[in-house]
Design a protein around this motif. Structure first.
Motif, PDB file in Angstrom:
ATOM      1  N   PHE A  48      -6.710   3.700 -13.014  1.00 46.11           N
ATOM      2  CA  PHE A  48      -5.581   3.873 -12.111  1.00 46.11           C
ATOM      3  C   PHE A  48      -6.056   4.452 -10.792  1.00 46.11           C
ATOM      4  O   PHE A  48      -6.839   5.405 -10.778  1.00 46.11           O
ATOM      5  CB  PHE A  48      -4.533   4.795 -12.744  1.00 46.11           C
ATOM      6  N   ALA A  49      -5.581   3.886  -9.707  1.00 51.72           N
ATOM      7  CA  ALA A  49      -5.846   4.425  -8.368  1.00 51.72           C
ATOM      8  C   ALA A  49      -4.521   4.907  -7.805  1.00 51.72           C
ATOM      9  O   ALA A  49      -3.517   4.191  -7.880  1.00 51.72           O
ATOM     10  CB  ALA A  49      -6.444   3.346  -7.470  1.00 51.72           C
ATOM     11  N   VAL A  50      -4.505   6.117  -7.265  1.00 40.25           N
ATOM     12  CA  VAL A  50      -3.304   6.660  -6.648  1.00 40.25           C
ATOM     13  C   VAL A  50      -3.577   6.786  -5.152  1.00 40.25           C
ATOM     14  O   VAL A  50      -4.542   7.429  -4.739  1.00 40.25           O
ATOM     15  CB  VAL A  50      -2.924   8.030  -7.251  1.00 40.25           C
ATOM     16  N   VAL A  51      -2.726   6.139  -4.363  1.00 40.57           N
ATOM     17  CA  VAL A  51      -2.896   6.119  -2.909  1.00 40.57           C
ATOM     18  C   VAL A  51      -1.805   6.977  -2.282  1.00 40.57           C
ATOM     19  O   VAL A  51      -0.615   6.739  -2.527  1.00 40.57           O
ATOM     20  CB  VAL A  51      -2.807   4.673  -2.366  1.00 40.57           C
ATOM     21  N   THR A  52      -2.211   7.968  -1.480  1.00 45.10           N
ATOM     22  CA  THR A  52      -1.240   8.839  -0.796  1.00 45.10           C
ATOM     23  C   THR A  52      -1.574   9.048   0.684  1.00 45.10           C
ATOM     24  O   THR A  52      -0.741   9.555   1.423  1.00 45.10           O
ATOM     25  CB  THR A  52      -1.149  10.224  -1.466  1.00 45.10           C
ATOM     26  N   GLU A  53      -2.769   8.698   1.104  1.00 48.34           N
ATOM     27  CA  GLU A  53      -3.165   8.905   2.507  1.00 48.34           C
ATOM     28  C   GLU A  53      -2.383   7.951   3.399  1.00 48.34           C
ATOM     29  O   GLU A  53      -2.281   6.758   3.113  1.00 48.34           O
ATOM     30  CB  GLU A  53      -4.664   8.664   2.677  1.00 48.34           C
ATOM     31  N   LYS A  54      -1.833   8.487   4.492  1.00 47.79           N
ATOM     32  CA  LYS A  54      -0.929   7.743   5.368  1.00 47.79           C
ATOM     33  C   LYS A  54      -1.515   6.396   5.809  1.00 47.79           C
ATOM     34  O   LYS A  54      -0.847   5.365   5.732  1.00 47.79           O
ATOM     35  CB  LYS A  54      -0.576   8.600   6.584  1.00 47.79           C
ATOM     36  N   GLU A  55      -2.743   6.391   6.275  1.00 50.58           N
ATOM     37  CA  GLU A  55      -3.370   5.154   6.745  1.00 50.58           C
ATOM     38  C   GLU A  55      -3.523   4.142   5.606  1.00 50.58           C
ATOM     39  O   GLU A  55      -3.244   2.959   5.769  1.00 50.58           O
ATOM     40  CB  GLU A  55      -4.733   5.467   7.368  1.00 50.58           C
ATOM     41  N   MET A  56      -3.940   4.625   4.452  1.00 48.69           N
ATOM     42  CA  MET A  56      -4.103   3.748   3.289  1.00 48.69           C
ATOM     43  C   MET A  56      -2.748   3.221   2.795  1.00 48.69           C
ATOM     44  O   MET A  56      -2.652   2.077   2.355  1.00 48.69           O
ATOM     45  CB  MET A  56      -4.800   4.489   2.150  1.00 48.69           C
TER      46      MET A  56
END
Length: 191
Positions: A48-56
């Motif tokens: 699982f990958a969790v993406v939270t960075e605004k640009e990403m």
């Protein structure tokens, strides 16, 4: 605390989110729940990958398609998810075969665990998986399956009785998303 039945009955897909960040601890709990889902033969072939960075977040959003039944169903920038939960199939663990049973178990587990915490979700399968693979810099053995978009709700959604087999969700006059569901008597074959 919410029980499982209430979580199932109250959970609907949300496509508009407030921009309040989700606590890292809550996101880690969702990953923990997904890893504990029921998997065929207990093979556990998912990562699982969790993406939270605004640009990403913006880059991942560009790989998604939203609310095909609605005229303006794509969230505006100020209504987009604040996190994405990306389900990945690990082909080093499960070399061949379909991963949709595992994917479904993980996604549904995340949807329910998120609901319990007041976090809204939308399971997304209409994706540009190859573009997403590049954005996440995935190694060859990891395959993008689906995404669960996450955030606190900025819209209401409710289940309504399906009429004439029409599955298309719609907004009512108050802007509440109406999601047609088949009746219990229609789906119950035998008891």
């Amino acid at each position: 605390m919410m029980n499982v039945y209430d979580a199932v009955m109250g959970r609907r897909s949300i496509r508009k989110f407030s921009q309040t960040p989700i606590l890292k601890e809550d996101l880690l709990d969702l990953v923990d729940c997904a890893r504990m889902a029921a998997y065929p033969a207990n093979v556990q072939p998912l990562k699982f990958a969790v993406v939270t960075e605004k640009e990403m977040l913006s880059e991942v959003f560009s790989c998604t398609k939203w609310a095909g039944y609605l005229e303006n169903g794509t969230p505006e920038p100020e209504q987009r998810p604040v996190a994405y939960f990306v389900v990945l199939g690990d082909r080093n663990i499960k070399k061949g075969g379909d991963l949709q049973v595992e994917n479904g178990a993980a996604c549904m587990t995340v949807l329910l665990a998120a609901k319990e915490r007041g976090i809204a979700s939308c399971w997304l399968g209409a994706l540009n998986r190859e573009k997403l693979r590049g954005i996440l810099s995935l190694p060859e053995h990891l395959e993008v399956l689906d995404i669960v978009a996450l955030g606190y709700p900025a819209q209401d959604s409710q289940a309504v009785e399906m009429k004439d087999g029409n599955v298309k969700y719609y907004l009512n006059e108050d802007g509440v998303l109406q999601v047609p569901k088949r009746s219990l008597s229609e789906v119950l074959y035998k008891i």
